[in-house]
Design an enzyme around this catalytic site. Structure first.
Site, PDB file in Angstrom:
ATOM      1  N   ASN A   1     -29.802  63.946   5.156  1.00  0.00           N
ATOM      2  CA  ASN A   1     -29.625  62.516   5.437  1.00  0.00           C
ATOM      3  C   ASN A   1     -28.935  61.931   4.212  1.00  0.00           C
ATOM      4  OD1 ASN A   1     -29.807  59.821   5.931  1.00  0.00           O
ATOM      5  ND2 ASN A   1     -32.019  59.785   6.258  1.00  0.00           N
TER       6      ASN A   1
ATOM      7  N   ARG B   1     -27.959  63.728   9.710  1.00  0.00           N
ATOM      8  CA  ARG B   1     -28.101  62.401  10.331  1.00  0.00           C
ATOM      9  C   ARG B   1     -26.804  61.627  10.086  1.00  0.00           C
ATOM     10  NH1 ARG B   1     -30.228  57.128   7.589  1.00  0.00           N
ATOM     11  NH2 ARG B   1     -30.203  55.762   9.375  1.00  0.00           N
TER      12      ARG B   1
ATOM     13  N   HIS C   1     -31.499  53.337  14.629  1.00  0.00           N
ATOM     14  CA  HIS C   1     -32.826  53.977  14.685  1.00  0.00           C
ATOM     15  C   HIS C   1     -32.994  54.803  15.966  1.00  0.00           C
ATOM     16  CE1 HIS C   1     -34.607  50.509  12.076  1.00  0.00           C
ATOM     17  NE2 HIS C   1     -34.398  51.571  11.315  1.00  0.00           N
TER      18      HIS C   1
ATOM     19  N   ARG D   1     -32.955  41.699   5.077  1.00  0.00           N
ATOM     20  CA  ARG D   1     -31.922  41.288   6.048  1.00  0.00           C
ATOM     21  C   ARG D   1     -32.440  40.139   6.904  1.00  0.00           C
ATOM     22  NH1 ARG D   1     -31.173  47.269   8.485  1.00  0.00           N
ATOM     23  NH2 ARG D   1     -31.767  48.238   6.513  1.00  0.00           N
TER      24      ARG D   1
ATOM     25  N   GLU E   1     -37.854  61.634  12.085  1.00  0.00           N
ATOM     26  CA  GLU E   1     -36.445  61.797  12.450  1.00  0.00           C
ATOM     27  C   GLU E   1     -35.922  63.177  12.049  1.00  0.00           C
ATOM     28  OE1 GLU E   1     -36.393  57.890  10.643  1.00  0.00           O
ATOM     29  OE2 GLU E   1     -34.574  57.465  11.776  1.00  0.00           O
TER      30      GLU E   1
END
Ligand code: ADP
Length: 401
Positions: free
Chosen positions: A7, A91, A180, A241, A384
């Site tokens: 990743n 990923r 996601h 965010r 993940e």
């Protein structure tokens, strides 16, 4: 088979070596500050001590080489040689409309990932660098890419379009992509397994709540809407965010501060969210602690997040004509009982009832709804990396046929 899962960001690279037979993590770690002074690699074999080595990593190729050296190190390595790595799974954040599923890597695929960098400036370039670096250091080992956006490619057009002129969708590919996806896919598959049901028969709202958060409506195993959009900035309030705002507020604030586009991006992505509201921290643990001590702005940040999630659960129940289950996952979803409890409060009319005592735990797979709750509510730790390893194995096995 051992699968190396990578990743990679622009200056960092997380890795895990996973045995696909046992699904055990043999070793994991992180390269930091790639291309920046003071780079270092962390390496931790299963059950062993964490090692940190400071060493120059001017490019991603050196970083990958350091990972392989650590994995094959005579003293603390977990494999004897590279021959014990069967495949590499990566990923990738943005696959846009080009990639709707897990894909075997070719030179063309890496070029396409690089070309999509305009849609994911922070991520895709780093992914491409790691892919080239792996090709160079492991030319004979198959590589596979798993896209965050791929799971959301089933969202219908009426849900993914923005109300801009249609030509800008065609020319600039401006639309909702969602993110996601790997996490939402992993937890919904796990949900079907623990409920003993076929995912095809389930209507699920999956809440991935971390530093970045997204809520997804999954019907019959397919994503049909999600809260993140063109980028991971849209949707609920996040750590730093802002989440969804009126677009005119953006142009207004930019004008007031005299911001250029990059400044505004930074303001919305790094200075806003729970950090911007509380003025204290982006971390939900700090927000909760401050709120418990009576800090009004921390309480407001928490309440805004809870309110957004609740509203999205209601919206997604409406578009799916009801609900069978709600999932909480991600750092906050898995570890913050207060967030789960407040989200589920007063949702009885939707058939959601949780047991507050049962809900009082962290980081486990557990059902938190009461036996008489029409909708099952589950906490499901996401993984993940494991899904990337499973997808990579399936792709490589498929090549043999
Ligand atoms: P990312 O989106 O970067 O992968 P994570 O999924 O790790 O982030 O989630 C990070 C968030 O989870 C932070 O807001 C952190 O405060 C929160 N979190 C982690 N552990 C706990 C905990 N024990 N209690 C409450 N919140 C937690």
């Amino acid at each position: 088979m051992n699968i190396l899962v990578i990743n990679c960001g622009s200056s960092s690279l997380k890795y895990q070596l996973i045995n696909s037979d046992t699904e055990a993590v043999l070793a994991k770690g992180l390269c930091e500050r790639i291309g920046i002074e003071g780079s270092q690699i962390t390496y931790q074999p299963a059950g062993g001590e964490k090692e940190v080595t400071v060493s120059p990593m001017p490019t991603h190729t050196q970083a990958i080489q350091m990972v392989l050296d650590a994995l094959t190190n005579k003293k603390s390595g977990v494999i004897a040689s590279l021959a014990e790595v069967g495949a590499v799974g990566h990923r990738v954040v943005q696959g846009a409309e080009l990639f709707t599923k897990t894909t075997l890597v070719t030179d063309e695929v890496i070029d396409e990932i690089e070309n999509l960098k305009e849609l994911a400036p922070v991520h895709n370039h780093g992914h491409a660098l790691a892919l080239w670096a792996c090709k160079k250091t492991m030319p004979n080992i198959p590589q596979v890419v798993v896209f965050d956006t791929a799971f959301h490619q089933t969202i219908p057009q009426k849900a993914f379009m923005y109300g801009f002129p249609y030509e800008d969708y065609e020319q600039y590919h401006v639309r909702k992509y969602g993110f996601h996806g790997t996490s939402h896919r992993f937890v919904t598959a796990k949900l079907a397994e623990v409920m003993g049901k076929d995912l095809k028969d389930l209507k699920v709202v999956s809440c991935h709540l971390g530093n970045g958060s997204s809520i997804t409506a999954v019907k019959g195993g397919e994503s049909i809407d999600t809260t993140m959009g063109f980028t991971p900035l849209d949707g609920v309030l996040m750590g730093t965010r802002c989440g969804a705002v009126d677009p005119s507020a953006v142009t207004y604030v930019a004008g007031k501060h005299g911001f250029h586009v990059a400044d505004m991006d930074n303001y919305m992505n790094k200075k806003s969210g729970m950090l911007g509201i509380s003025g204290l921290s982006s971390d939900f643990r700090d927000i909760t602690a401050a709120s418990e001590k009576g800090d009004a702005r921390a309480t407001l940040a928490k309440d805004m997040l809870v309110y957004d999630i609740k509203k999205d659960i209601g919206a997604f129940a409406a578009i799916m004509n009801g609900l069978d289950a709600v999932i909480f996952t991600g750092g906050i979803g898995e570890n913050a009982p207060n967030c789960r409890e407040e989200v589920c409060e007063n949702l009885e009319y939707l058939g959601i009832k949780i047991d507050k005592e049962v809900n009082n735990f962290k980081g486990e797979l557990k059902k938190i709804s009461t036996p008489d709750s029409k909708v099952e509510v589950w906490v499901i730790p996401t993984n993940e990396e494991l899904l990337i390893a499973r997808d990579t194995l399936a792709m490589v096995e498929g090549l043999k046929k």
